[in-house]
Every structure is written in C-alpha cells, then in structure tokens.
Design an enzyme around this catalytic site. Structure first.
Site, PDB file in Angstrom:
ATOM      1  N   GLY A 165      13.215 -14.229   3.723  1.00  0.00           N
ATOM      2  CA  GLY A 165      13.692 -14.561   2.391  1.00  0.00           C
ATOM      3  C   GLY A 165      13.096 -13.663   1.339  1.00  0.00           C
ATOM      4  N   ASN A 180      11.949  -3.440  -5.344  1.00  0.00           N
ATOM      5  CA  ASN A 180      13.194  -4.018  -5.851  1.00  0.00           C
ATOM      6  C   ASN A 180      12.852  -5.120  -6.863  1.00  0.00           C
ATOM      7  OD1 ASN A 180      15.426  -5.810  -6.212  1.00  0.00           O
ATOM      8  ND2 ASN A 180      16.410  -4.903  -4.419  1.00  0.00           N
ATOM      9  N   PRO A 181      13.035  -4.822  -8.139  1.00  0.00           N
ATOM     10  CA  PRO A 181      12.599  -5.768  -9.177  1.00  0.00           C
ATOM     11  C   PRO A 181      13.264  -7.136  -9.061  1.00  0.00           C
ATOM     12  CG  PRO A 181      13.312  -3.676 -10.149  1.00  0.00           C
ATOM     13  CD  PRO A 181      13.636  -3.600  -8.693  1.00  0.00           C
ATOM     14  N   LYS A 192       1.599  -3.071  -3.239  1.00  0.00           N
ATOM     15  CA  LYS A 192       0.545  -4.065  -3.018  1.00  0.00           C
ATOM     16  C   LYS A 192       1.041  -5.397  -2.450  1.00  0.00           C
ATOM     17  CE  LYS A 192      -2.968  -2.564  -6.380  1.00  0.00           C
ATOM     18  NZ  LYS A 192      -3.575  -2.923  -7.674  1.00  0.00           N
ATOM     19  N   GLY A 193       2.292  -5.710  -2.622  1.00  0.00           N
ATOM     20  CA  GLY A 193       2.776  -6.980  -2.074  1.00  0.00           C
ATOM     21  C   GLY A 193       2.800  -8.086  -3.109  1.00  0.00           C
ATOM     22  N   VAL A 194       3.834  -8.913  -3.045  1.00  0.00           N
ATOM     23  CA  VAL A 194       4.029  -9.939  -4.071  1.00  0.00           C
ATOM     24  C   VAL A 194       4.313 -11.331  -3.498  1.00  0.00           C
ATOM     25  CG1 VAL A 194       4.835  -8.345  -5.834  1.00  0.00           C
ATOM     26  CG2 VAL A 194       6.488  -9.357  -4.236  1.00  0.00           C
ATOM     27  N   GLY A 195       4.261 -11.466  -2.198  1.00  0.00           N
ATOM     28  CA  GLY A 195       4.718 -12.717  -1.589  1.00  0.00           C
ATOM     29  C   GLY A 195       3.853 -13.921  -1.893  1.00  0.00           C
ATOM     30  N   GLU A 196       2.574 -13.700  -2.088  1.00  0.00           N
ATOM     31  CA  GLU A 196       1.665 -14.839  -2.203  1.00  0.00           C
ATOM     32  C   GLU A 196       0.977 -14.960  -3.552  1.00  0.00           C
ATOM     33  OE1 GLU A 196      -0.199 -15.256   2.069  1.00  0.00           O
ATOM     34  OE2 GLU A 196       0.581 -13.243   1.780  1.00  0.00           O
TER      35      GLU A 196
END
Lengths: 348, 756, 168
Positions: free
Chosen positions: B479, B644-645, B714-718
């Site tokens: 997702g 992808n903003p 850096k990652g944004v999932g958490e």
C-alpha cells in the site's frame, strides 16, 4: 455456523407455527443474528425468515395521530422519512447515530428491538455468562467492566443494552405489537426488555414463537417534536456503541416545562426510562439548576458494578446536556454527526 | 573501462529527475478500484478446498481432548489436522535458526501458550463446512493460570532490544545531571497492546506439485518466507514460488511468514489438494504479532535556562513466554534532544501471549508518545513554549554517539509546520482556549523521527532490442506505493520514459528484494534498481563505444550519458545513438545486468542517519462529557529525496492517523484472569473511522542527503506515527489541563479530571 | 438442502443452485461465483470491506444470507464501470489517492456510490465523513476518500443536471 433449517413462511401465522419449535428463531435482516451465529453465541437449528412477510414494511399514520411502524421497516428508511424525522427528531437522530449506513440500510425496526448486549463476556465463548448459560456465573463482574451497567444490574449480570434507537422510544412510550400463539397483544416497549435479576437469560418478555410485527408511537409522542435530542458519548466519533447516551424530550409552554421525557442508554440491561427525573422537570422552568436536579434524580439509584463509577457522573452530565439542548430547540436538520456532542454547542 | 565509473559517479539527479519526484498516480490504481487486483484469498485453483483453524480459548495449558469425530462427521469435512495427524516437518518450528526465525505453532504438541493459538485445522469442501467443523471440535483443556500484563512476573534485562540493540545505553552521568537540574520531571506512561489489524486478514492459497510448492500469500518479505518454508518442509527454496502482488496492508504483521500461513501449506500437503486458509479477524489477535504493552518512566532534568541536564528513559515491556522480541521503546530518546546525560534501559516480563513483533514504528511509536509527553511536561514546568523548548534542546549532533547527522532539516520542519498551523501566540497555560460552541481547544506538538535504514535487495535490468527496458525485483507493495515509486526509479535508472519500461515485481521468482520494513524498501530496492540500471547502461555503452561504426566510438574517458533511450557523448551531446540502434548493430537481442542495494557501512559509521519531522495537533474536548476529537493535524517532514509526493503524502497521512489512534483510540483489552483478548474484533478494537480524521496537511521539506544511499531516500512509512501521537496527547493536556499518562486517553480520565 | 435462488448480479440474471443455507452473499460472490472484488475484512459487519449494493442500497454482504436474498438485484465493484470506463467514484479514488493497500477500496467505492444515491450528505465534507464511517481504512486514506466522494458526487450531479437540461 451450525447448520440450520431455513424456512420462509408466507404468512405471520405460518411464521409463528414454524418458530414455535425449540431451537427456532426469526431471521429479519440478520445484522445482529448472523454476527451472533458466527461467534457461536447463538446456535439456532431453524431460521424462520420473516423478511418477505406481507404488510410489515409500512409506516402508517393512525387516525388518532399515532404512528405505526411495521417491524420490517429498515432503520435507514425510517430515519430518512421526512415526516418521521420532523415529528420524532430524537428517534431519527438516535437511529442515525447507531452502527453504520450499511447496517442501517439492512437492519429492521423489529430486529433492532431484539438486539442483544455487546458485553464481551457474553460474546466470548470461553467466559462464564449467565445469559448464555444460566447458572454459569458472570465473568464480567470481576473482569473488564468499565463500560458495564450502573443501574438495574444484579450479581448475575451487569451487561448493558446496546441500542440507540430504543432509548428515545422508551422515553416516548412506544408500544410493541406482538403476534403469538395466543393471538395479538401489545406491550409497552419499556416492558419488552427485562432487567437481569435472578434470570439474566430471560432478556425479553417474549415467549417462544412471539413475533414483533409493529412498533407504535402514541399520539402524544409528537408533542415533543420542537424540543427533542439524542446525545451519545462514544469512544470514537462514529461507528461505536454508546458509553452513555440520553434522549430528552420536552414540552415547553409559557416558559415552563409542561412535560418531560428522559431516557438513558448504555447504563442498564434495558433502555432506561428516568421517570424520577421527569417528575423533577415537570412544571419547572427550563434552567441548569433543575437539569442538574433531574440528573441526580435519574441516577439516584445508580451504583457501580465494577470499574465504572465514572459512568454515573457521565450519565448525569449527559442528562444535563440532553435537556439543555432539547430546551434550546430541535435543530432544523439532523446534525452532520448525529448524536455527537460535537454536533451542538457544549456547556450547560 | 571507465564508462560505468562515469555513470555511477554522476550525481543521481543527472538521470534521476524526469520521473522521480513526479506525483504520479498509482500504477496499480485501476486494478484496485475495479476489484481486479487479486489478493491472496482471491485465488481459487481447481480442486481447492478450505481450511479453517480451530484456536485455543485458554492462554496457558494443554489441550486434553478434541472431538475429531464430530468434526469429521459434519458433511463436507475432509480431514482434521491435529498434533496426532499431520504431515511430518523437516524442522522443529521452535528451532531458532536465525534471529528472524520466530517460533510458531504448527501443531507440534498439545501445549497451549497463548489464547487464539492454533490447536487444529479442519479441511472441508466448503468454507461453511470447515468453519462449523472447527467449532465442533469442542476442545477440552487442562488450564494453567495465565500470566497477564506488565506485572505478571519477574522482570529481567533482555539480551538485546529491537534488532540487536543494547538493552541499556548510557551517555554522560544521569545522576549528576538530575542533581544539577533546577527542575525535574519524573513521569510514568503506559501504552497498551496493539494489533496491526491490516484490513486483509492473513491468507494463503497453497498448491503442492510434487516437491514444488506454489503459494499465494501476502508477504512483506518473500525471500525470507521462502527460506523458512523451505526449512520446515525440507525442500529447496527455489522449489517454492510465492506470489504476493498485492498486500491488503501489512504494517509489520506480514513481515515474517506466520504459523497460520504455514498451517495452510501443511493442510494442502495432508489432503493432497490445493487449500485456502484465511484467518478470521479474531484469529489475528495472537499468532501474527502485536505491539506489546509498555510502561515507561522518564526522568528529565532541566536548568534555569531550559536546557536539558539529564534525560532518562526506562521501559518495561512484555514478550511471550516462549520467544524473544523486545520492543525498543526507550531508544526513542537516543537521537532527538541534546542532553549531557542520557540513559535508556529496558526490562522485560514474560506473559502468555503470542510473541510481539514489529508493528509500524516498533519502539519508535511507543517511545515517542512517552518522550514527547515528557518533553511537553518539562517545557511546561519551565514555563517555556513547547516549540521553543525543543529548539533550545535541538541536537546538532546525535546526542548519544556524537556523530554528525547525514542531513537534518528538522529546524525547517518546525518552522514550516508551526507557521502553517498558526502556532504563534498559543497560550502557555492549558484550558485557555474555547471555540465558538464552547468546546475546549488545545494545541500540542511533537517531534517525529525515524532512522533511515537500508536492508539488502537486488534488481535485474534488461534493455531489449526494441529499446524498451524491463526492471525486475521481487519487491512488496503493501500500500505504500512500491509499484509506482519503483517504476519511477526504474524509468530514470534506465533513462527511459515510463511507457518504455516494464517493472515486474511481487513474486519470489524475481530477484530477492529483501524485506519491506523499517521504512527502507524504497531506499533499498531503489538503490538496487539504480545500480542495475547503471550496470545495464554501462554494458550498452561498452557495446557502443568499442564499435567504430558507432557515433559514440572512442568516447573513452569522457564517457557517455544516458537520456531518453539514447546514449550521448558527454563531451559532445550531438553525438548520440539509441539503445535499439546499439543493440541492432551489435546483433544482440538484449543486454541485462544486476544491481544490489545495501547500506554503506562506512557512511553509517560516520553519520547518524534519520528522517525528522514536526507535527502540530489541535483537539477539541467536550468540557463536561469528556469526548475528544482531533480537529487539525499539520506535519512537516524531512525525509531525504521524495520519489512520489502523492504516495508520500498518503503514507504520512496514514502514519499521522496511526499516531492519532495511538493517543485516542486503539487498545487491546485483555481479561486479566483468562488472558483472552476481549475486543478481538473491529467493533470494539477501535481504529479511527473517517469521522475521526480531521483535515490534515503534510509539508515535505527538501533534504539532499548524499550519504544515506545513492538516491538520498530516507523512507516515510513509519515516521508519521512518531510525533503525532504525542502531539495529540499534548493537545489534550493543553485543552483540559489534565495530563493523561495512560494511553489511549480514556473518557473517564477526562470526565473525572474536568470536574462537574 | 437444495435451495435454488435467483439473483441478478451486475445486470446478469443467474440461477444459483445453493446447497447450504449458511452461505452469505459475500461468500457466495467470492467463493462460488469468482467475484472476488468484494473483500472480507472482518466477516462481522464491523469494517465495510464487503459493501455491495442490494436492490440499490449499500449493505454489508457478510451479514446477509444468500438464501434470504432470492430475487435480489446485486451490484458489486465488478459491475460499476462501463467496459474500460471507470465509474466517476472509481476515477476520483485514483485522482485523490483515496487508498493505499487497496483492500478496503471496493467496499469504500460501493459505499460512496451508495451514499451518493442516498443523497443525504450533500456537499458537506462532515456529512460525507460521517456517512463513510462504516468503511474502515487501516492505511488511513480517509482524506482522499472524502475528497473523492465529494468530487464524484459533484461530477455525477453536474452530468445529471446537464442531462435534464438536454431533455427539457
């Protein structure tokens, strides 16, 4: 789900005959029954599908000014009926504050009256529950019970009745029409649900085979249309059962409360009519002091059944809020968040 | 040959930029909105039968009897798998082959170690028959007293927390710091057990073909699942084909293959037919991990100037009676605030639950709500605005290690989010603001942080004779938008337009993409794709530059640059040749190359690498009834390069809603006697509904980070959960003056605290 | 038990030889008719993933016995678009990124279509949020969902108005 016989009788008489056997139960939309069956709480051997019974899906205006709502009218249809919402705004608001749009589209009026408790110990097959298994004991009593009953409970059961719909209904003296083996009879809704006492397993006054065919609102129920509210405290903004709720309906004339109706939800094994509070209000000027007195009267007999003393305080405050909002006048339209405190003004 | 060097030495921007950074809509969007996206349980191979798990209703003891005959007599039931009747396994499911091999219940004995554990599996021709068959087993038990909650027994210091982190970290002298403080906070916070509750229940459709196994199952780590299943069944990993194109949410609970999924494979083996096994919602509260409850004590010392003199964060956490996972809650205090003395420590208690596991921001989320609450308490004690207090104690270097940050735009996050929110002028004292309808209004804030991690992943790039490109990597889209973001990276890596490439993913038959976790998947697989793209273009360049018929011949040290399906001489842009032309002349059908993405140990030892953010929340509280509603959430995040903003915004929204949920809603309620979860459903385990979610705003702050990985991701999932949970809790304090330290904040705390 | 029923599913009338009264509409669609777009998230009416239209109304198909719905007209996510053309609600969900994992999405979209038909929310975002609260989204795509429903509704209403004008 245990296997069952499925029958779809063509008439009320056939339905009663089919449902009079041990293990049989009526199926309306099934939004509560199927949930209970999937959880193994309810294991009927026969489902008597009443959804096609003729004539039970009508809303009829009676000659005496009352209203007769067929048991198969869907909750959403009732709430969105313009006449109904205008005449009985607190009931419409209560309906729309319950469950979700999908469930309201399916659930029927009759089925809603037969909705069973959400007590986790009732649902948990591994727990002792006198409702499910008479004499087994009540694991809620010393368990996680912060949301359990504060009125009318017994050592045998501290569950609450989950319905929103029933709360304003008992306040407005709704009557249930029942067909049974002995013919047709009527029962005040207030007498349909039973307090647990020594026999928590007997949840309603219905006998085997009894079928609720209609709900009736008496002529006077309309008299409160201008000053009616249903307020419900929840643990999320929507799609949650009430922690505590209250329906208030006032008839205000010449700056005085001529007549008051008050009922509470989430506090007892049945929708709780607060007659003592109504007496306090009758004849009084609508002000905060009298609301507080009414609230004290409504909860006078309350006692915690566990870790839930806050509900007594909260119930009093919601009574004050419901009365305050009712006195201020029914809103023109059911608020965007039906029943939510955030739909109105705070402060009493 | 210098071409490849030239290419990889390019700043990533040179080729990366045409697609990366674009707010592309989801490439799998049309499939998802039409119902055509096939999730695991949507598969139905010929001859398939249904398996339903029977679960234990006790938390500790043994199963002494099962009515197998009653189940078997039920029409449609084919077989009942029990400890006495099951396929042999090649490996003990309780063996610990590696730190990620968590023990699972595969009917290896009659022992029950938590409620909702599998004790049998009923296989039937229909779902209805299997379901009723499972109910007919009517198990009998020998019950032992369950150990429940944070006070269930002796505490001990875990050998490590999280993934191999020390249980205790000391920096400076805490006692001296506290002694020197003019103000001290000593507060204890509790957080409840939480369950991932992805919308898609764990499911598996398993088909055996000899010693080959075909599986449809949602997985955040297909290669690891392959290894585990291979070990359990004694077949080579290559014989196992896992399909996991779509996950209906994972949040960590699908990171490792779970016991119930393996039971589906066993059931298929037992009956010799394809089997579908799907967990019921209630069965997700046990065998598929959870966030354990925590009790966290935080002591903060501050000087007269509002500067920290000491920060101590102690956490007590639970793990299961039979395995080890330790939520690193206190580690949240390592990086955010400068203090001459920091100490973090963990203690654990064994209880009779399933083993806790990674759940979206494991440790960071639990630790953040406690730390951000405590910082708010400290700021209030000092009479300083919470934002100003955080700025005063801003960490210029990572406090516990002294390492510089690889990049850290937190100041900009604070400034932008505060401005957008309208923080200025917020009264310091609580219970000062009301809205026009009389509701109490509160504003709170929190700092967000999450480490910038990298795992290891691979990709394979192909350029075909027609000039089109293919990128392959067995990545996982739960997702977060991996299909889309990785397609964008692939296009740039191959220097082709999006419609000129195919990105293949979602099956274990493709190169191992590692695990989708730790907010590291895009960074890891993105780097692999970047390197694979560079390598395949290098091969193409070699073909061209070594062929005297090519306009690129002799580009030599000057090298070539790939752009829009052509290679150009770097020193003469006019001299170029298309991929197709190069391959055609060389008579080659395609060129292919592989790439790996992994952490750079040198950079890691030199820099502290974290994403940061600032979240501001507004809540309204009913002054008499105590009900709370969040009415505004604004977050600004600096997380390196944004691929992808649109996807990133959605990810951050989602995280922020989890934070809101952490503060106000979700909690698993356990009966202290039986150890059963009483709200193992979605009616009473409250996750936010649409009406709970306020208007939200996310600002991303540009960060150029050359150190974290080749793409600067850096990652944004958490990260969205961290900061947000505390911001909401702090807003409740600001609205009411009531400091609730047990989460979620319950109505009774507010009602009783507000007085009549 | 032989329980033949007849259903019109996405415009196609189907005679179904049901052999078990326990089968819900949801399990009928998913396990027996290969219409797997409709999802099972909780099977207990608590999440909305299984939302379909029955006789034009959105309901939870997990709490509906198939046998009791003999004769019903059913629309699922597979039946809302026209060929390759997406329904406006579907298109708006993509445009507003009203989903992440996509698992709740068919239910959200069916619920949104049902809501627009009910006509109860108008253009008030608060009413849309309330009326879409029977559909949980664990990924937290609610903001996009609300925007998508509002936009699709405006789009549909505009088209209807234009149609009325043309026919007038």
């Amino acid at each position: 789900m245990m296997n069952f016989d499925y029958v779809r009788p063509a008439s009320v008489a056939d339905a009663i005959a089919e449902a009079s056997e041990k293990g049989a139960t009526y199926l309306a939309s099934g939004t509560n029954l199927l949930d209970l069956m999937k959880g193994g709480v309810s294991r009927p051997s026969r489902l008597v599908d009443v959804t096609r019974l003729p004539g039970l899906d009508r809303i009829e205006h009676l000659a005496d000014g009352g209203l007769r709502i067929g048991a198969l009218v869907r909750n959403a249809d009732l709430a969105h009926d313009a006449d109904f919402a205008r005449n009985y705004p607190a009931i419409a608001e209560a309906l729309l504050s319950g469950a979700s749009a999908q469930l309201r589209n399916a659930a029927t009026v009759g089925g809603n009256l037969m909705q069973r408790t959400r007590c986790a110990y009732f649902y948990d097959a591994g727990s002792a529950c006198n409702r499910r298994w008479p004499g087994a004991g009540c694991d809620a009593l010393k368990g996680e019970n912060r949301l359990h009953a504060v009125l009318g409970w017994s050592e045998g059961c501290i569950a609450t009745h989950p319905s929103d719909f029933c709360v304003p209904l008992v306040g407005l003296d709704a009557v249930v029409e029942i067909e049974g083996k002995g013919g047709r009879r009527e029962l005040p809704l207030e007498a349909l649900h039973r307090l647990p006492g020594e026999t928590p397993e007997r949840e309603t006054a219905l006998e085997r085979g009894d079928l609720i065919v209609a709900l009736r609102l008496p002529t006077e129920a309309k008299n409160f249309a201008g000053h009616s509210r249903y307020i419900k405290v929840r643990e999320r903004t929507s799609y949650a059962f009430a922690v505590v709720s209250a329906a208030a309906a006032l008839r205000i004339e010449d700056g005085k409360i001529r007549e008051a109706r008050l009922a509470l939800g989430g506090v007892a094994a049945k929708p709780w009519r607060a007659r003592g509070a109504e007496q306090v209000l009758a004849g009084a000027a609508p002000d905060a002091a009298v609301y507080r007195e009414a609230a004290r009267a409504a909860l006078a007999d309350a006692k915690p059944s566990g870790d839930n003393a806050f509900k007594i305080e909260l119930a009093q405050r919601i009574v004050v809020r419901a009365l305050t909002l009712a006195a201020a006048g029914t809103p023109d339209r059911i608020p965007a968040l039906p029943g939510s405190p955030f739909s109105s003004v705070a402060g009493a | 040959m210098t071409v490849e060097l030239n290419l990889t030495r390019d700043p990533a921007h040179l080729r990366h930029g045409s697609n990366i950074g674009q707010p592309l809509r989801r490439t799998d969007g049309a499939l998802k909105v039409t119902g055509k996206a096939r999730y695991a349980a949507d598969n139905h191979p010929p001859g398939m039968v249904y398996a339903v798990i029977a679960t234990s209703c006790i938390a500790r003891g043994r199963v002494t009897a099962l009515c197998v005959d009653a189940a078997k007599r039920h029409p449609g039931v084919i077989d009942v798998m029990t400890p006495a009747h099951k396929p042999e396994l090649a490996e003990d499911p309780d063996a610990k082959g590696n730190p990620f091999a968590f023990r699972m219940e595969l009917l290896q004995s009659d022992e029950v170690r938590y409620a909702n554990q599998a004790i049998a599996v009923v296989i039937a021709e229909t779902l209805e028959a299997a379901t009723e068959g499972a109910a007919l087993l009517s198990p009998r038990y020998q019950v032992e007293i369950a150990r429940v909650g944070l006070d269930a027994g002796e505490t001990y210091v875990p050998p490590a927390v999280g993934i191999g982190h020390p249980a205790e970290v000391r920096h400076g002298d805490i006692d001296a710091g506290l002694a020197a403080a003019s103000k001290r906070i000593d507060a204890t916070y509790e957080t409840p057990a939480q369950y991932h509750n992805a919308m898609e229940p764990h499911a598996i459709v398993a088909v055996w073909d000899g010693d080959r196994l075909f599986i449809d199952t949602p997985s955040q780590g297909m290669a690891m699942a392959q290894m585990r299943i291979a070990g359990l069944f004694g077949i080579p990993p290559a014989n196992i084909h896992i399909n996991s194109p779509f996950l209906g949410g994972g949040f960590g609970s699908k990171g490792l293959v779970s016991g119930p999924q393996v039971l589906g494979v066993m059931a298929a083996k037992l009956v010799g037919r394809p089997v579908k096994l799907v967990l019921r919602r209630s069965q997700m509260y046990g065998p598929v991990g959870h966030r354990p409850p925590t009790r966290q004590r935080i002591r903060i010392g501050t000087g007269d100037d509002g500067l920290l003199t000491a920060l101590e964060h102690e956490a007590r956490i639970t793990t299961s009676s039979f395995d080890d996972f330790y939520e690193p809650a206190a580690d949240a205090s390592h990086t955010l605030y400068a203090s001459p003395a920091i100490r973090t420590a963990h203690q654990a208690v064994r209880v009779d639950t399933g083993t806790p596991l990674f759940m979206r921001a494991p440790g960071e989320a639990t630790g953040s709500i406690a730390l951000e609450s405590a910082i708010d308490e400290a700021a209030f004690a000092c009479g300083i605005d919470p934002l100003e207090f955080r700025l005063k104690n801003y960490a210029e270097v990572e406090p516990t290690t002294g390492k510089p940050f690889s990049s850290k735009a937190l100041r900009q996050c604070y400034a932008k989010a505060a401005e957008r929110f309208g923080w200025a002028g917020r009264p310091l004292q609580p219970k000062q603001m009301r809205d026009e309808n009389g509701f109490l209004v509160g504003w709170g804030m929190g700092t967000a942080t999450f480490p910038a991690l990298m795992f290891q992943g691979n990709a394979r790039a192909v350029i075909r004779a027609d000039g089109r490109g293919v990128m392959e990597s067995g990545a996982h889209d739960m997702g977060q938008g991996a299909w889309t973001a990785l397609t964008q990276i692939s296009a740039d890596a191959l220097a082709l337009d999006l419609d000129q490439i195919s990105f293949l993913s979602g099956t274990s038959d493709l190169p191992d993409a590692g695990i989708a976790g730790g907010s590291a998947h895009t960074a890891t697989v993105g780097a692999a794709i970047h390197n694979a793209g560079a390598a395949v273009i290098a091969k193409l360049a070699e073909l061209a530059t070594s062929d005297e018929r090519s306009p690129l011949f002799g580009a030599g040290n000057a090298g070539v640059v790939a752009r829009a399906g052509r290679l150009h001489r770097r020193d003469d842009d006019a001299r170029s040749e298309s991929y197709a032309e190069i391959l055609a002349r060389a008579g080659v059908a395609e060129v292919e190359a592989s790439g790996t993405g992994a952490a750079d140990p040198a950079a890691q030892s030199q820099y502290a690498m974290h994403a940061h953010g600032a979240v501001f929340a507004e809540v309204k509280v009913d002054p008499e009834l105590g009900q709370i509603r969040a009415t505004r959430l604004v977050g600004a995040f600096a997380a390196g390069r944004i691929i992808n903003p649109l996807m990133v915004r959605s990810q951050l929204y989602g995280g922020m809603i989890w934070g809101l949920s952490f503060a106000l809603h979700e909690e698993a309620v356990m009966d202290k006697r039986s150890g059963r979860i009483l709200n193992a459903n979605l009616a009473e385990y409250h996750v936010p509904v649409n009406a709970d979610v306020p208007p939200m705003e996310v600002i991303t702050v540009d960060e150029h980070d050359p150190h974290v990985n080749p793409l600067g991701i850096k990652g944004v999932g958490e990260i969205g959960i961290t900061g947000s949970a505390g911001a909401v809790a702090n807003a409740v304090f600001h609205a009411t003056g009531i400091r609730v330290r047990n989460f979620p904040i319950k109505i009774e705390e507010v009602v009783m605290g507000l007085g009549g | 038990m032989n329980l033949p029923i007849s259903l019109t599913i996405n415009g196609v009338r189907r005679e179904i030889a049901l052999d078990d009264p326990r089968v819900t509409l949801l399990d009928l669609l998913r396990e027996r008719l290969d219409l797997t777009g409709t999802k099972k998230g909780c099977d207990r009416g608590q999440c909305g993933a299984c939302t379909i239209l029955v006789d034009g109304r959105r309901i939870n198909s997990c709490l509906a016995l198939a046998v009791s719905h003999d004769g019903a007209e059913i629309v699922t996510i597979e039946g809302v678009g026209r060929g390759d053309q997406l329904h406006p609600v579907q298109a708006a969900f993509i445009a507003h990124d009203g989903f992440q994992c996509g698992f709740c999405t068919p239910g959200q979209i069916m619920s949104g279509i049902g809501l627009i038909r009910e006509g109860q929310a108008g253009d008030d975002p608060e009413r849309v949020r309330e009326c879409m609260s029977g559909n949980l989204c664990r990924c937290g795509a609610y903001q996009g969902i609300t925007e998508a429903v509002l936009e699709a509704q405006a789009d549909i209403n505009a088209k209807n108005t234009a149609k009325q004008r043309r026919s007038a």
